[in-house]
Design a protein around this motif. Structure first.
Motif, PDB file in Angstrom:
ATOM      1  N   ASN A  38       0.872  -1.172   0.000  1.00  0.00           N
ATOM      2  CA  ASN A  38       0.000   0.000   0.000  1.00  0.00           C
ATOM      3  C   ASN A  38       0.912   1.227   0.000  1.00  0.00           C
ATOM      4  O   ASN A  38       1.696   1.419   0.932  1.00  0.00           O
ATOM      5  CB  ASN A  38      -0.906  -0.014   1.230  1.00  0.00           C
ATOM      6  N   HIS A  40       0.255   4.348   0.381  1.00  0.00           N
ATOM      7  CA  HIS A  40      -0.086   5.350   1.395  1.00  0.00           C
ATOM      8  C   HIS A  40       0.506   5.010   2.758  1.00  0.00           C
ATOM      9  O   HIS A  40       1.208   5.812   3.360  1.00  0.00           O
ATOM     10  CB  HIS A  40      -1.608   5.496   1.488  1.00  0.00           C
ATOM     11  N   ASP A  41       0.248   3.807   3.253  1.00  0.00           N
ATOM     12  CA  ASP A  41       0.713   3.468   4.610  1.00  0.00           C
ATOM     13  C   ASP A  41       1.879   2.469   4.620  1.00  0.00           C
ATOM     14  O   ASP A  41       2.365   2.093   5.684  1.00  0.00           O
ATOM     15  CB  ASP A  41      -0.436   2.960   5.479  1.00  0.00           C
ATOM     16  N   GLU A  42       2.321   2.034   3.436  1.00  0.00           N
ATOM     17  CA  GLU A  42       3.470   1.157   3.245  1.00  0.00           C
ATOM     18  C   GLU A  42       3.336  -0.204   3.939  1.00  0.00           C
ATOM     19  O   GLU A  42       4.338  -0.830   4.285  1.00  0.00           O
ATOM     20  CB  GLU A  42       4.768   1.867   3.637  1.00  0.00           C
ATOM     21  N   GLU A  64      -7.106   3.802  -3.375  1.00  0.00           N
ATOM     22  CA  GLU A  64      -5.738   3.703  -2.874  1.00  0.00           C
ATOM     23  C   GLU A  64      -4.860   3.210  -4.020  1.00  0.00           C
ATOM     24  O   GLU A  64      -5.330   2.560  -4.939  1.00  0.00           O
ATOM     25  CB  GLU A  64      -5.644   2.712  -1.709  1.00  0.00           C
ATOM     26  N   GLU A  65      -3.574   3.526  -3.935  1.00  0.00           N
ATOM     27  CA  GLU A  65      -2.609   3.014  -4.897  1.00  0.00           C
ATOM     28  C   GLU A  65      -1.754   1.951  -4.219  1.00  0.00           C
ATOM     29  O   GLU A  65      -1.420   2.071  -3.042  1.00  0.00           O
ATOM     30  CB  GLU A  65      -1.698   4.127  -5.414  1.00  0.00           C
ATOM     31  N   TYR A  66      -1.398   0.944  -4.999  1.00  0.00           N
ATOM     32  CA  TYR A  66      -0.604  -0.165  -4.496  1.00  0.00           C
ATOM     33  C   TYR A  66       0.522  -0.453  -5.473  1.00  0.00           C
ATOM     34  O   TYR A  66       0.387  -0.229  -6.674  1.00  0.00           O
ATOM     35  CB  TYR A  66      -1.463  -1.430  -4.362  1.00  0.00           C
ATOM     36  N   LYS A  83      -4.329   0.360  -9.208  1.00  0.00           N
ATOM     37  CA  LYS A  83      -5.442   1.045  -8.548  1.00  0.00           C
ATOM     38  C   LYS A  83      -6.677   0.191  -8.759  1.00  0.00           C
ATOM     39  O   LYS A  83      -6.786  -0.527  -9.747  1.00  0.00           O
ATOM     40  CB  LYS A  83      -5.657   2.428  -9.166  1.00  0.00           C
ATOM     41  N   GLU A 120       5.894   7.756  -5.830  1.00  0.00           N
ATOM     42  CA  GLU A 120       5.573   6.402  -6.275  1.00  0.00           C
ATOM     43  C   GLU A 120       6.763   5.762  -6.987  1.00  0.00           C
ATOM     44  O   GLU A 120       7.062   4.586  -6.793  1.00  0.00           O
ATOM     45  CB  GLU A 120       4.345   6.406  -7.191  1.00  0.00           C
TER      46      GLU A 120
END
Length: 181
Positions: A38, A40-42, A64-66, A83, A120
């Motif tokens: 993730n 955002h929160d890694e 969210e992006e992964y 996404k 990113e």
């Protein structure tokens, strides 16, 4: 007491999820584990993919992006930023680590304001550097346009990879490749 009358804390409440399907293109007959980070929160999740089926389904938080990546000793590095809004199924290439094998490095972009890699892209590059650290005898050729080529080379060397493990090849266009040397 009735359990449904209690207000749950925010962290304990169910969250919306979306499904994203994919398949692996295996040049070898083995089970693999894909990593999903993730951005955002890694946080990292691992997805087991059986070689008998090669299909997988990801359950992801919407909006969210992964970073989906594959990093295993003896195999080529693969990554792609995903996404839940993606319409097409994912296809993950899994190739053995052999001289002459070539793969595209996806999702490497410059931040126009700072003339550096986007957040990113830095996450993708850090994963790629981990691949090189995990395979310490691997030598690569990086192919990119001149501006990106020098920045990629410097980033990888600053991250602790010896210069003698990296060769550079200038190409036109915006795609970036690495090849096992």
């Amino acid at each position: 007491y009735e359990i449904n009358k209690f207000t749950l804390p925010e962290k304990a409440r169910a969250q919306a999820r979306e499904l994203l399907n994919g398949t692996t293109e295996l040049e070898i007959s083995t089970d693999i584990t894909l990593n999903v980070l993730n951005i955002h929160d890694e946080t990292i999740s691992n997805i087991f993919v059986s070689n008998t089926n090669n299909n997988f389904t990801l359950m992801l938080s919407p909006d969210e992006e992964y970073l989906l990546f594959f990093n295993k000793l003896g195999y080529m590095f693969y990554s792609k930023i995903i996404k839940t809004s993606m319409q097409e199924d994912l296809i993950v290439e899994v190739k053995p680590l052999e001289a002459g094998q070539r793969m595209r490095l996806n999702d490497i972009y410059l931040n126009k304001q700072s003339n550096d890699f986007s957040h990113e892209s830095s996450i993708v590059l850090n994963s790629f550097v981990s691949f090189l650290q995990f395979n310490p005898h691997t030598r690569i050729i990086i192919s990119a346009n001149n501006e990106l080529l020098e920045m990629l080379y410097d980033y990888i060397v600053r991250s602790g990879i010896r210069e003698d493990r990296i060769s550079k090849q200038e190409i036109s266009g915006n795609e970036i490749f690495y090849e096992i040397n």
